[in-house]
Design a protein around this motif. Structure first.
Motif, PDB file in Angstrom:
ATOM      1  N   MET A  56       0.857  -1.199   0.000  1.00  0.00           N
ATOM      2  CA  MET A  56       0.000   0.000   0.000  1.00  0.00           C
ATOM      3  C   MET A  56       0.888   1.244   0.000  1.00  0.00           C
ATOM      4  O   MET A  56       1.860   1.313   0.770  1.00  0.00           O
ATOM      5  N   ARG A  57       0.538   2.192  -0.867  1.00  0.00           N
ATOM      6  CA  ARG A  57       1.318   3.425  -0.961  1.00  0.00           C
ATOM      7  C   ARG A  57       1.096   4.252   0.301  1.00  0.00           C
ATOM      8  O   ARG A  57      -0.033   4.439   0.750  1.00  0.00           O
ATOM      9  N   SER A  58       2.212   4.768   0.878  1.00  0.00           N
ATOM     10  CA  SER A  58       2.082   5.550   2.099  1.00  0.00           C
ATOM     11  C   SER A  58       1.477   6.917   1.800  1.00  0.00           C
ATOM     12  O   SER A  58       1.647   7.476   0.717  1.00  0.00           O
ATOM     13  N   LYS A  59       0.754   7.441   2.774  1.00  0.00           N
ATOM     14  CA  LYS A  59       0.118   8.748   2.637  1.00  0.00           C
ATOM     15  C   LYS A  59       1.190   9.832   2.678  1.00  0.00           C
ATOM     16  O   LYS A  59       2.094   9.797   3.528  1.00  0.00           O
ATOM     17  N   PRO A  60       1.150  10.818   1.765  1.00  0.00           N
ATOM     18  CA  PRO A  60       2.165  11.865   1.769  1.00  0.00           C
ATOM     19  C   PRO A  60       2.067  12.724   3.021  1.00  0.00           C
ATOM     20  O   PRO A  60       1.003  12.784   3.661  1.00  0.00           O
ATOM     21  N   PRO A  61       3.154  13.388   3.388  1.00  0.00           N
ATOM     22  CA  PRO A  61       3.120  14.247   4.578  1.00  0.00           C
ATOM     23  C   PRO A  61       2.079  15.351   4.439  1.00  0.00           C
ATOM     24  O   PRO A  61       1.866  15.890   3.343  1.00  0.00           O
ATOM     25  N   SER A  62       1.436  15.684   5.530  1.00  0.00           N
ATOM     26  CA  SER A  62       0.493  16.794   5.540  1.00  0.00           C
ATOM     27  C   SER A  62       1.262  18.117   5.559  1.00  0.00           C
ATOM     28  O   SER A  62       2.485  18.147   5.780  1.00  0.00           O
ATOM     29  N   LEU A  63       0.557  19.210   5.349  1.00  0.00           N
ATOM     30  CA  LEU A  63       1.198  20.533   5.417  1.00  0.00           C
ATOM     31  C   LEU A  63       1.791  20.774   6.803  1.00  0.00           C
ATOM     32  O   LEU A  63       2.870  21.355   6.929  1.00  0.00           O
ATOM     33  N   GLU A  64       1.083  20.312   7.823  1.00  0.00           N
ATOM     34  CA  GLU A  64       1.588  20.480   9.192  1.00  0.00           C
ATOM     35  C   GLU A  64       2.884  19.695   9.409  1.00  0.00           C
ATOM     36  O   GLU A  64       3.813  20.164  10.075  1.00  0.00           O
ATOM     37  N   GLU A  65       2.957  18.495   8.831  1.00  0.00           N
ATOM     38  CA  GLU A  65       4.170  17.684   8.978  1.00  0.00           C
ATOM     39  C   GLU A  65       5.329  18.296   8.198  1.00  0.00           C
ATOM     40  O   GLU A  65       6.481  18.288   8.657  1.00  0.00           O
TER      41      GLU A  65
END
Length: 298
Positions: A1-10
């Motif tokens: 499963m493709r990992s979720k990209p970093p959020s703006l906060e991260e």
């Protein structure tokens, strides 16, 4: 499963860690605990399956993949802010974060009051001001705007003059009363000169405009500092000749605590707004620069 990209906060957290260089310094700046920052970073690395930082007990440094993440992260955050700028332009109300830096003396006495007015007028702007007496790399340190004394020619930056200024030579009457004669620029070599190590100045080498064009004189003295306010106080205290901006010494000239010497000589040190070319269309930046140009030129 493709990992979720970093959020703006991260992404913002990663950039903050880069700026501050350690978990504890970043935590202090953000007003949270070091444990909280460490936990958030660990969660991000675990989710991505990547090691973003090399850690020691005192500092952080980016891994190779971390450098890539930070580079793209800055672009993503800028693009996100560009969207808000576009929406702000439609409403004619600038909003969002604006990270500004300047030298300590000018920033405290001239820039900070102007930014106070800016914040009062544009309440949706979040302005962060850092005063730094060293060369600043806007492209890697995450600042949107640098208010500098002296022009720059660094690639990837836009440099706009927003106020005139010059540095002049001054000393106290008490110092001049007991010091050698001071009629020509070369006479400075016989004087105690108060040397400052600021961003655009080379210690012990003063380049000035005079009757014969640009001239350079080597100076020396027993006192030197990287802080202009300290040097100005030493001038008032009678320790020697200093080269300071007109805005800085004007009150002391009026009160006769300082006297201008070699009045035919001065050093251009105009005030410039410097920002990355990628932010040339930024609404919040445009409003800020126009506002500061109006306030600071006076």
């Amino acid at each position: 499963m493709r990992s979720k990209p970093p959020s703006l906060e991260e992404l913002d957290l990663m950039l903050a860690l880069c700026r501050h260089g350690s978990l504890s310094a970043c935590a202090r700046a953000m007003g949270v605990s070091t444990a909280y920052i460490s936990k958030r970073l660990a969660q991000l690395e675990q989710r991505l399956g990547l090691k973003l930082f090399h850690r020691t007990t005192r500092s952080l440094s980016l891994t190779e993949v971390g450098e890539t993440c930070v580079e793209w992260g800055q672009r993503v955050l800028d693009t996100s802010q560009d969207l808000m700028d576009a929406l702000s332009a439609e409403r004619s109300i600038p909003r969002g974060l604006l990270r500004v830096c300047s030298s300590t003396g000018y920033g405290r006495s001239r820039l900070a009051p102007a930014l106070s007015e800016l914040a009062r007028q544009y309440t949706e702007l979040e302005v962060q001001l850092e005063l730094i007496d060293r060369p600043v790399d806007l492209l890697t340190e995450g600042f949107h705007l640098d208010i500098r004394l002296g022009e720059i020619t660094e690639p990837g930056l836009i440099c706009r003059r927003i106020a005139g200024n010059q540095r002049i030579l001054c000393a106290s009457p008490a110092y001049l009363k007991q010091a050698p004669a001071l009629h020509e620029l070369a006479d400075l070599q016989n004087h105690q000169c108060l040397v400052i190590r600021e961003r655009d100045q080379q210690p012990g080498r003063w380049v000035l405009q005079g009757p014969h064009g640009e001239e350079t004189v080597r100076v020396r003295g027993s006192l030197s500092s990287n802080n202009g306010e300290s040097v100005r106080q030493w001038m008032v205290d009678g320790h020697g000749v200093g080269l300071r901006s007109v805005w800085d010494v004007a009150p002391h000239l009026r009160s006769k605590k300082l006297v201008r010497v070699l009045s035919k000589y001065s050093q251009e040190a105009n005030v410039y707004a410097v920002y990355p070319s990628r932010l040339a269309s930024s609404a919040r930046l445009r409003v800020c620069v126009e506002f500061l140009a109006d306030r600071l030129r006076n």
